[in-house]
Design an enzyme around this catalytic site. Structure first.
Site, mmCIF file in Angstrom:
data_model
loop_
_atom_site.group_PDB
_atom_site.id
_atom_site.type_symbol
_atom_site.label_atom_id
_atom_site.label_comp_id
_atom_site.label_asym_id
_atom_site.label_seq_id
_atom_site.Cartn_x
_atom_site.Cartn_y
_atom_site.Cartn_z
ATOM 1 N N PHE A 147 0.878 -1.179 0.000
ATOM 2 C CA PHE A 147 0.000 0.000 0.000
ATOM 3 C C PHE A 147 0.909 1.220 0.000
ATOM 4 O O PHE A 147 1.810 1.321 0.845
ATOM 5 C CB PHE A 147 -0.863 0.060 1.272
ATOM 6 C CG PHE A 147 -1.551 1.402 1.446
ATOM 7 C CD1 PHE A 147 -2.860 1.584 1.032
ATOM 8 C CD2 PHE A 147 -0.874 2.494 1.990
ATOM 9 C CE1 PHE A 147 -3.479 2.835 1.159
ATOM 10 C CE2 PHE A 147 -1.491 3.740 2.115
ATOM 11 C CZ PHE A 147 -2.789 3.910 1.702
ATOM 12 N N GLU A 148 0.661 2.131 -0.914
ATOM 13 C CA GLU A 148 1.374 3.409 -0.890
ATOM 14 C C GLU A 148 0.502 4.435 -1.570
ATOM 15 O O GLU A 148 -0.103 4.139 -2.603
ATOM 16 C CB GLU A 148 2.663 3.353 -1.735
ATOM 17 C CG GLU A 148 3.832 2.636 -1.142
ATOM 18 C CD GLU A 148 5.043 2.582 -2.098
ATOM 19 O OE1 GLU A 148 4.858 2.563 -3.328
ATOM 20 O OE2 GLU A 148 6.162 2.576 -1.593
ATOM 21 N N ILE A 149 0.431 5.615 -0.982
ATOM 22 C CA ILE A 149 -0.050 6.772 -1.740
ATOM 23 C C ILE A 149 1.131 7.732 -1.686
ATOM 24 O O ILE A 149 1.661 7.991 -0.599
ATOM 25 C CB ILE A 149 -1.304 7.411 -1.097
ATOM 26 C CG1 ILE A 149 -2.463 6.403 -1.059
ATOM 27 C CG2 ILE A 149 -1.723 8.673 -1.868
ATOM 28 C CD1 ILE A 149 -3.722 6.914 -0.364
#
Ligand SMILES: Nc1nc2c(ncn2[C@@H]2O[C@H](COP(=O)(O)OP(=O)(O)O)[C@@H](O)[C@H]2O)c(=O)[nH]1
Ligand SMILES: [Mg+2]
Length: 392
Positions: free
Chosen positions: A279-281
């Site tokens: 998960f990465e933003i």
């Protein structure tokens, strides 16, 4: 005589029926169930004519579109054609909880051509535009400075030691690609922000605001939901390579960084903490900056993507922790997320109820001894969310 008797029997029967009917209709001990087929009109509820009952429109679905500025952002997924049903599950959840309100694009990248079925299914699920890209061979192969025999020997040794993905070539290409190339793919050059999504992940709470806009408005460049310690066997010399890089490029190390998240002795050794990068933003311009490119190039030449099994999670995390100001890294407590085998379920019952979360708070990994999230809070002088002690 027989006729009179029959006549009397009819009269008795009719009398019994009348008495029974009387009791049934006047009984007050068995309340009748009111029919609920017609709901009161909203204006009647407001006027106080009827008591407010269901439906509670406040708890209904949010608006199908969001007003406000649309950010220059995309989802991005690296996948194989065989990941189709696992990525379909992920997309459906991202759409239901977030993107059906925002309609951001989705870029799919693959070292092979995507087939028609993959494109058909994913296009039907995504509410924004979908784009499909093939990864150039030079970004998914052994660079010429890598000794392939030496790399093969390492894979054999790691297989013997049963290190997860230790004998896999494709996993190594994947980690190197995610570390240094996905943000340079021609399809990604159009965007400033990305949200990485992997197959078979879950989202458990509504996200009613634009997370990309949140990042921009709050001057964030990188974000996470789960953090943990890396398997030492996969990165024995990664920290040495990082130190070589920072010695050669001290100008890229930012003052007020998060070194305390990575090291307990001010940089001498690495404590193996990293943000879980499935998960990465984050901000693509930061990854495309000369600081990050110099960093990746330096690590790439050190050879650990192939001579060890460096993951993109510690590679991204170390970069974020050293080359961003600590305020530029954000922990999304309100994005509830699962990727096997860990769950981030927001701490705080009010948050979970407000966001209609369906995760079990007992599954939350944040305050577990193997998570690095407590350390992140300490490094940033942040107060842990109310109720965290109960989840330790
Ligand atoms: N195109 C392609 N994608 C891959 C390959 N290996 C892994 N991926 C993708 O890379 C990401 C990470 O792989 P995954 O198997 O989930 O690794 P894990 O989460 O570390 O166990 C996922 O999005 C996969 O779909 C590959 O050989 N080719
Ligand atoms: Mg995965």
């Amino acid at each position: 005589m027989a006729g009179t008797q029959r006549y009397l029997r009819y009269i008795m029967f009719a009398l019994v029926c009348l008495i029974l009917l009387f009791f049934i209709s006047s009984s007050s001990t068995v309340p009748a169930t009111p029919w609920q087929g017609v709901k009161p009109q909203d204006q009647d509820v407001e006027a106080g004519k009827v008591p407010p009952t269901t439906p509670n429109t406040q708890n209904g679905l949010g608006p199908a579109t969001a007003s406000g500025e649309h950010m220059n952002a995309t989802f991005v997924t690296l996948a194989r054609n065989s990941d189709i049903w696992e990525i379909a599950r992920s997309i459906r959840q991202v759409e239901d909880r977030f993107n059906r309100k925002f309609h951001y694009d989705w870029v799919f990248l693959n070292d092979d051509e995507f087939n028609d079925e993959f494109k058909k299914v994913t296009t039907s699920l995504v509410s924004g535009k979908t784009k499909y890209g093939k990864i150039p061979t030079e970004h998914w192969s052994f660079p010429d400075f890598i000794d392939q025999d030496k790399a093969a020997q390492v894979r054999e040794e790691m297989k013997e030691k049963k290190i997860i993905y230790g004998d896999s070539i494709s996993y190594r290409h994947m980690c190197r690609y995610e570390s240094g190339f996905f943000f340079r793919h021609p399809l990604m050059l159009d965007y400033e922000w990305y949200w990485r999504v992997e197959p078979s992940v879950e989202l458990f709470c509504d996200i009613d605001y634009d997370t990309f806009k949140f990042m921009a408005d709050n001057k964030k460049k990188y974000s996470f939901v789960l953090s943990l310690y890396e398997y030492v066997e996969t990165i024995p010399t990664l920290w040495d390579a990082v130190k070589n890089f920072t010695a050669a490029h001290p100008e890229h190390v930012v003052e007020g960084n998060s070194m305390g998240f990575l090291s307990d002795d001010d940089g001498k050794t690495y404590n193996h903490c990293h943000f879980w990068s499935n998960f990465e933003i984050g901000n693509l311009n930061w990854l495309r900056s000369s600081a990050y490119i110099d960093y990746f190039t330096s690590l790439d030449h050190a050879g650990g993507f192939f001579y060890e099994r460096w993951g993109d999670a510690p590679v991204h995390s170390i970069a974020a922790a050293l080359m961003l100001k600590k305020e530029e890294i954000h922990f999304f407590n309100d994005i509830a997320y699962y990727h096997v085998p860990f769950t981030h379920c927001p701490t705080g019952e009010k948050t979970r109820l407000d966001l209609k979360c369906h995760c079990n708070p007992k599954d939350n990994f944040d305050w577990n001894g193997y998570s690095c999230t407590s350390r992140f809070f300490e490094v940033n002088g942040m107060t842990k969310p109310e109720g965290y002690e109960k989840e330790q």
